[in-house]
Design a protein around this motif. Structure first.
Motif, PDB file in Angstrom:
ATOM      1  N   GLN A  13      42.754  44.845  33.508  1.00  0.00           N
ATOM      2  CA  GLN A  13      42.106  44.547  34.966  1.00  0.00           C
ATOM      3  C   GLN A  13      40.659  45.254  34.652  1.00  0.00           C
ATOM      4  N   GLU A  14      40.614  46.427  34.066  1.00  0.00           N
ATOM      5  CA  GLU A  14      39.093  47.046  33.659  1.00  0.00           C
ATOM      6  C   GLU A  14      38.358  45.831  32.866  1.00  0.00           C
ATOM      7  N   GLN A  15      38.928  45.146  31.974  1.00  0.00           N
ATOM      8  CA  GLN A  15      38.166  44.424  31.182  1.00  0.00           C
ATOM      9  C   GLN A  15      37.956  43.111  32.061  1.00  0.00           C
ATOM     10  N   ASP A  16      38.811  42.870  32.927  1.00  0.00           N
ATOM     11  CA  ASP A  16      38.508  41.630  33.824  1.00  0.00           C
ATOM     12  C   ASP A  16      37.432  42.015  34.834  1.00  0.00           C
ATOM     13  N   ASP A  17      37.456  42.938  35.451  1.00  0.00           N
ATOM     14  CA  ASP A  17      36.383  43.505  36.376  1.00  0.00           C
ATOM     15  C   ASP A  17      35.096  43.534  35.563  1.00  0.00           C
ATOM     16  N   ARG A  18      34.758  44.230  34.544  1.00  0.00           N
ATOM     17  CA  ARG A  18      33.783  44.197  33.802  1.00  0.00           C
ATOM     18  C   ARG A  18      33.170  42.809  33.445  1.00  0.00           C
ATOM     19  N   THR A  19      34.045  41.956  33.041  1.00  0.00           N
ATOM     20  CA  THR A  19      33.624  40.554  32.606  1.00  0.00           C
ATOM     21  C   THR A  19      33.025  40.174  33.864  1.00  0.00           C
ATOM     22  N   ARG A  20      33.874  40.067  34.876  1.00  0.00           N
ATOM     23  CA  ARG A  20      33.263  39.435  36.077  1.00  0.00           C
ATOM     24  C   ARG A  20      31.897  40.012  36.526  1.00  0.00           C
ATOM     25  N   ALA A  21      31.724  41.353  36.337  1.00  0.00           N
ATOM     26  CA  ALA A  21      30.520  41.748  36.736  1.00  0.00           C
ATOM     27  C   ALA A  21      29.433  41.586  35.583  1.00  0.00           C
ATOM     28  N   ASN A  22      29.644  40.528  34.707  1.00  0.00           N
ATOM     29  CA  ASN A  22      28.620  40.367  33.596  1.00  0.00           C
ATOM     30  C   ASN A  22      28.245  41.492  33.009  1.00  0.00           C
ATOM     31  N   ASP A  23      29.191  42.867  32.820  1.00  0.00           N
ATOM     32  CA  ASP A  23      28.778  43.743  32.062  1.00  0.00           C
ATOM     33  C   ASP A  23      28.538  43.355  30.612  1.00  0.00           C
ATOM     34  N   SER A  24      27.057  43.586  30.151  1.00  0.00           N
ATOM     35  CA  SER A  24      26.638  43.062  28.832  1.00  0.00           C
ATOM     36  C   SER A  24      27.494  43.797  27.725  1.00  0.00           C
ATOM     37  N   ALA A  25      27.836  44.914  27.847  1.00  0.00           N
ATOM     38  CA  ALA A  25      28.690  45.662  26.727  1.00  0.00           C
ATOM     39  C   ALA A  25      29.910  44.969  26.620  1.00  0.00           C
ATOM     40  N   MET A  26      30.622  44.878  27.414  1.00  0.00           N
ATOM     41  CA  MET A  26      32.090  44.137  27.404  1.00  0.00           C
ATOM     42  C   MET A  26      31.815  42.590  27.332  1.00  0.00           C
TER      43      MET A  26
END
Length: 327
Positions: A202-215
């Motif tokens: 869920q953490e990976q999914d949320d950060r990816t959806r938010a376009n977190d550049s690091a993730m």
């Protein structure tokens, strides 16, 4: 009486890029290997109008909508046409929460049994997609598609996840000598920790959806390592494959502080000092199985055994989800 089984899996490269939040923007790639450890479903038609369901608990209900287990409930609602007259039991060689894709194996085995009841032949691709639909769309789990596809197909399989949602599955092209050497030199050790992967995913999914550049950049690198692993395996360069496993693990640990812990790091370092050329934690992280590639298996087995880790020996499965008994 119908008995089906689905293999569990190990990920050999690209893990994490099969989540829709990533592949719908960038495309994903995973190499997976089905192993000879299984989830079994036994399905028996009964006289009474009821559902008797046995897994880690037991349910006895009158309709599919009353079932508490979310995957079983949605599968039955999707597949049953009339009043239920079924007893369903699930068993597994290895418990859930250990990183070997048991949920996808469970779902494909259950669906296979229900299709057999209805006399419906179903292709591995359609079985995998139906399992994904249940787990991702209906149950709402923040997971990818690799587990369902590898369980359905079996073998060593390359999976390309396309932005439009399609999945291209193709066999990894390795010769027999490479296959046998890979089986001999890959070792699985149980850490003693079972964990739910939902929080980490869920953490990976949320950060990816938010376009977190690091993730997102991390997943780009993981996908690239997956393609490099394919090249190494198909060219029989298993030492290079092991080095890529090690690089993958170092990258994976940077995704979240929940993926590893001090004990896992100590075991990993111990393995590297005792013959492991590379390795990683199988699954989302936080527990489950450590997998290592080692040409000196004896030294590694001795060190891990002395550290209290239990080895699970395996071979690859090339049959996928299948019917094993019907009467």
């Amino acid at each position: 009486m119908i008995i089906t089984r689905s293999p569990l899996r190990i990920s050999l490269g690209g893990g994490g890029t099969d989540l829709p939040s990533y592949y719908r923007q960038h495309g994903g790639f995973v190499i997976g290997g089905a192993i000879d450890k299984y989830v079994y479903i036994t399905l028996h038609q009964t006289f009474d109008q009821e559902l008797i369901i046995k897994y880690s608990r037991m349910e006895r209900v009158r309709s599919a909508g009353e079932v508490q287990h979310p995957i079983i409930r949605e599968a039955l609602k999707l597949m049953l046409d009339g009043p239920p007259h079924l007893e369903i039991t699930s068993m597994a060689d290895i418990p859930a929460g250990t990183g070997l894709g048991s949920s996808g194996s469970f779902t494909t085995a259950l669906l296979k049994a229900l299709h057999i009841v209805k006399k419906n032949p179903i292709h591995a691709r359609d079985l995998a997609e139906q399992a994904c639909h249940i787990e991702i769309d209906l149950v709402g789990r923040p997971i990818g598609k690799q587990d369902q596809y590898i369980a359905a197909y079996g073998g060593l399989t390359c999976l390309e996840f396309l932005p439009d949602g399609r999945v291209h599955a193709s066999p990894l092209k390795v010769d027999a000598d490479t296959l046998y050497t890979l089986e001999d030199n890959l070792l699985l050790f149980f850490t003693g920790y079972s964990r739910a992967s939902t929080g980490i995913l869920q953490e990976q999914d949320d950060r990816t959806r938010a376009n977190d550049s690091a993730m997102v950049n991390e997943l780009h690198l993981v996908k690239e390592l997956g393609w490099k692993s394919k090249e190494a395996l198909e060219s029989a360069d298993l030492v290079r494959f092991a080095e890529l496993m090690n690089e993958h693990w170092e990258r994976k640990r940077q995704r979240s502080d929940r993926i590893s812990n001090d004990r896992i790091d100590e075991w990993y370092d111990l393995a590297r000092r005792n013959g492991a050329l590379g390795g990683k934690l199988i699954g989302a992280g936080g527990g489950g199985f450590l997998m290592f590639y080692a040409e000196d298996q004896r030294a590694l087995r001795r060190a891990m055994g002395q550290a209290g880790l239990h080895e699970v020996r395996f071979r690859f499965d090339f049959e996928g989800t299948k019917l094993i008994a019907e009467s």
